[in-house]
Each structure stands twice: as C-alpha cells, then as structure tokens.
Design an enzyme around this catalytic site. Structure first.
Site, PDB file in Angstrom:
ATOM      1  N   ASN A  91     -25.759   7.257  40.517  1.00 45.53           N
ATOM      2  CA  ASN A  91     -27.030   7.360  41.245  1.00 45.53           C
ATOM      3  C   ASN A  91     -27.167   8.807  41.732  1.00 45.53           C
ATOM      4  O   ASN A  91     -26.541   9.191  42.713  1.00 45.53           O
ATOM      5  CB  ASN A  91     -26.998   6.369  42.424  1.00 45.53           C
ATOM      6  CG  ASN A  91     -28.213   6.482  43.312  1.00 45.53           C
ATOM      7  OD1 ASN A  91     -29.196   7.142  42.964  1.00 45.53           O
ATOM      8  ND2 ASN A  91     -28.149   5.836  44.474  1.00 45.53           N
ATOM      9  N   LYS A  95     -29.528  10.358  43.117  1.00 43.41           N
ATOM     10  CA  LYS A  95     -30.334  10.607  44.337  1.00 43.41           C
ATOM     11  C   LYS A  95     -31.098  11.916  44.171  1.00 43.41           C
ATOM     12  O   LYS A  95     -31.660  12.163  43.093  1.00 43.41           O
ATOM     13  CB  LYS A  95     -29.417  10.629  45.572  1.00 43.41           C
ATOM     14  CG  LYS A  95     -28.519   9.401  45.660  1.00 43.41           C
ATOM     15  CD  LYS A  95     -27.796   9.287  46.969  1.00 43.41           C
ATOM     16  CE  LYS A  95     -26.874   8.080  46.917  1.00 43.41           C
ATOM     17  NZ  LYS A  95     -26.253   7.784  48.193  1.00 43.41           N
ATOM     18  N   HIS A 142     -32.045  -0.054  47.372  1.00 42.98           N
ATOM     19  CA  HIS A 142     -30.999   0.831  47.913  1.00 42.98           C
ATOM     20  C   HIS A 142     -31.214   1.002  49.418  1.00 42.98           C
ATOM     21  O   HIS A 142     -32.350   1.092  49.882  1.00 42.98           O
ATOM     22  CB  HIS A 142     -31.034   2.182  47.202  1.00 42.98           C
ATOM     23  CG  HIS A 142     -29.821   3.000  47.491  1.00 42.98           C
ATOM     24  ND1 HIS A 142     -29.656   3.671  48.679  1.00 42.98           N
ATOM     25  CD2 HIS A 142     -28.696   3.219  46.774  1.00 42.98           C
ATOM     26  CE1 HIS A 142     -28.467   4.275  48.665  1.00 42.98           C
ATOM     27  NE2 HIS A 142     -27.876   4.014  47.521  1.00 42.98           N
ATOM     28  N   GLU A 151     -30.957   3.450  51.246  1.00 41.13           N
ATOM     29  CA  GLU A 151     -31.717   4.655  51.626  1.00 41.13           C
ATOM     30  C   GLU A 151     -33.220   4.412  51.502  1.00 41.13           C
ATOM     31  O   GLU A 151     -34.009   5.031  52.216  1.00 41.13           O
ATOM     32  CB  GLU A 151     -31.252   5.855  50.773  1.00 41.13           C
ATOM     33  CG  GLU A 151     -29.874   6.335  51.233  1.00 41.13           C
ATOM     34  CD  GLU A 151     -29.082   7.107  50.191  1.00 41.13           C
ATOM     35  OE1 GLU A 151     -29.636   7.469  49.144  1.00 41.13           O
ATOM     36  OE2 GLU A 151     -27.877   7.333  50.442  1.00 41.13           O
ATOM     37  N   GLU A 200     -22.974  -2.428  48.657  1.00 42.12           N
ATOM     38  CA  GLU A 200     -22.845  -1.087  49.213  1.00 42.12           C
ATOM     39  C   GLU A 200     -22.913  -1.148  50.738  1.00 42.12           C
ATOM     40  O   GLU A 200     -24.008  -1.142  51.316  1.00 42.12           O
ATOM     41  CB  GLU A 200     -23.984  -0.196  48.708  1.00 42.12           C
ATOM     42  CG  GLU A 200     -23.983   0.022  47.223  1.00 42.12           C
ATOM     43  CD  GLU A 200     -24.610   1.364  46.853  1.00 42.12           C
ATOM     44  OE1 GLU A 200     -23.936   2.148  46.180  1.00 42.12           O
ATOM     45  OE2 GLU A 200     -25.751   1.628  47.260  1.00 42.12           O
ATOM     46  N   GLY A 253     -22.059   7.841  51.312  1.00 45.90           N
ATOM     47  CA  GLY A 253     -22.181   9.270  51.604  1.00 45.90           C
ATOM     48  C   GLY A 253     -21.349   9.746  52.783  1.00 45.90           C
ATOM     49  O   GLY A 253     -21.527  10.864  53.258  1.00 45.90           O
ATOM     50  N   SER A 263     -19.021   6.004  48.675  1.00 49.45           N
ATOM     51  CA  SER A 263     -17.959   7.012  48.684  1.00 49.45           C
ATOM     52  C   SER A 263     -16.887   6.772  47.614  1.00 49.45           C
ATOM     53  O   SER A 263     -15.703   6.988  47.858  1.00 49.45           O
ATOM     54  CB  SER A 263     -17.334   7.130  50.081  1.00 49.45           C
ATOM     55  OG  SER A 263     -18.311   7.599  51.001  1.00 49.45           O
TER      56      SER A 263
HETATM   57  P1  PGA Z   1     -22.107   7.756  47.528  1.00 48.69           P
HETATM   58  O1  PGA Z   1     -23.447   6.903  47.291  1.00 48.69           O
HETATM   59  O2  PGA Z   1     -21.228   7.512  46.333  1.00 48.69           O
HETATM   60  O3  PGA Z   1     -22.578   9.170  47.624  1.00 48.69           O
HETATM   61  O4  PGA Z   1     -21.494   7.249  48.782  1.00 48.69           O
HETATM   62  C1  PGA Z   1     -23.410   5.642  46.702  1.00 48.69           C
HETATM   63  C2  PGA Z   1     -24.807   5.075  46.615  1.00 48.69           C
HETATM   64  O5  PGA Z   1     -25.550   5.208  47.583  1.00 48.69           O
HETATM   65  O6  PGA Z   1     -25.216   4.494  45.600  1.00 48.69           O
END
Ligand code: PGA
Length: 244
Positions: free
Chosen positions: A8, A10, A91, A93, A163, A169, A206
């Site tokens: 992903n 982003k 997601h 976010e 998640e 993150g 992460s």
């Molecule tokens: P990250 O994000 O690996 O940067 O923690 C995972 C995600 O949000 O899909």
C-alpha cells in the site's frame, strides 16, 4: 494457500521514477511462492498495469458512488476498465477522514459488482486494545457486521486485512501470537455468518523485512498489507527475498 503480499504505497511515492523502480523490483520477484499486489496512487495505475508481469495491481480506495456528479471520485468501473484487480477498502486512514461503515459497505458492494477483489481493512484503536483482545474482537465484529452486511449472497473470495490502528506507521507491530487470535476470530466469524468461501486474512501494521517472517511463518496468517516498507526499494527487495 499461497500468501498474499500487498504493498500500500499511500502517498509515499510521488514521482514516476520512484514508481518505476518499484515496478521493476516487483517484476524481479520470484512470484510462484506468493501473490504480489501493488497499490500505487491512482495516476500510476495505468502504467502499473502496463508493467505488471510478476504482480497484480490494486487501488488504494474507490468511490462509494457508482457514477454521476461526484467531482474527484474514482469509481470501481473506471478501475475495472483499466484492468485493476484489487481495491483496498475501509483503510483506517480513510475511516479517520470520515469514511463510515455504511460507505465501506457501499464500496464493498460496488467493488464486487465490478468484479474487483476488495481488501477490506478492519482493526481497533489503541484504547480498545488496551482493554484486551476480547475488546478488540468486539470492535472488529461490529465492523465486519456493518461492512459486510448482507453480502453473504455474492459468491466471491473475501480478503480481509487485520490492521490494528495503533500498529500502522508507528514501528510497533502486533505480536504474532495476538494477531493469530484475531485472525482466527475473523475466520470463525465469516464461517458462522454464512460466507461460504474460505477468506484470506492478512496482517498489516509496521511490517518490514525484519519481522515479516515472524508473521508469515504461521499458517493462520495468509499474508501482509505493507505500507511504508513496501515503498523503500531496499526494504521492498529484502521483503520479497525473505518470502521467496
Ligand atoms: P505501515 O502501513 O506498514 O506503514 O504500518 C500499513 C497499512 O496501513 O496498510
């Protein structure tokens, strides 16, 4: 079942040159061992489709509207037309930006109708997790009940990404033994709620080249949704080499 690795991107990748480097690295992956999906920003999807040999292409989001007067939206139909196969839906976010479970359900419906494979993201906040794994299960159950409301009738293979929001993150990943408890719970929920086809349940939050095998060595964990680490060429290479 083959593991699924989804990157992903982003808003970490912001030039065609950087995107191109990641497409090349993905094409050099020996992909018979696992399924690889890259989810770049919308403007790079067409190029991704042209370049995709050892990977499939996914979108990071879709519109909750089928068509019409919705400035700036990208519909499931457009993505299907481009040849995109997967779409990340719900997601955290996006939920943090105001996406409701009703919108998530609408997106799931539209994605499935268009023939895209949705990767539905669920996961609890830190305050919930601090109350324990049972509280996290309750939170996730509510999300699943709403996001998949009456979608049992469609014959499709679900992909769910667990998640935990506090792990995204932050550099603090979940403990694989706790992830397994939640993933088993999600699989059990789907089985007892009429989803006939076996779902793939991924972990995200992460994940990097150092910890990916801690997760993927467990048969319960069907893959990983990887954000930041999937956009760093060195890390991405180390990840695909580790799994291969
Ligand atoms: P990250 O994000 O690996 O940067 O923690 C995972 C995600 O949000 O899909």
């Amino acid at each position: 079942m083959k593991k699924l690795i989804a990157g992903n991107w982003k808003a970490y990748v912001n030039t065609e040159r950087d995107a191109d480097e990641l497409f090349s690295l993905a094409n050099s992956a020996s992909s018979s061992a696992f399924d690889l999906v890259l989810c770049p920003p919308f403007p790079y999807l067409e190029e991704a489709e042209k370049r995709a040999k050892q990977f499939a292409v996914g979108a990071q989001n879709i519109s909750s509207e089928k068509e019409g007067a919705h400035t700036g939206e990208v519909t499931a139909g457009v993505l299907k037309d481009l040849g995109v196969k997967y779409a990340i839906i719900g997601h955290s976010e996006r939920r943090a930006e105001g996406e409701t479970d009703e919108m998530v359900r609408e997106k799931m419906t539209l994605a499935l109708e268009a023939g895209l494979s949705p990767i539905l993201c669920v996961g609890e906040h830190l305050e919930t997790r601090k109350k324990g794994l049972n509280a996290a299960k309750d939170f996730i159950q509510e999300q699943l009940e709403k996001d998949l409301y009456k979608l049992q009738t469609i014959n499709y293979k679900l992909i769910i990404a667990y998640e935990p929001i506090w792990a995204i993150g932050t550099g603090v990943s979940d403990k694989p033994e706790d992830t397994i408890v939640i993933i088993n719970f999600i699989k059990e929920f789907l089985k007892t709620n009429g989803y006939k086809r076996e779902a793939r349940v991924l972990y995200g939050g992460s994940v990097n080249s150092k910890n990916i095998l801690d997760f993927l060595s467990h048969e319960e964990i069907d893959g990983a949704l990887i954000g930041r680490a999937s956009t760093n060429p060195k890390e991405f290479t180390a990840i695909i080499n580790a799994i291969a």
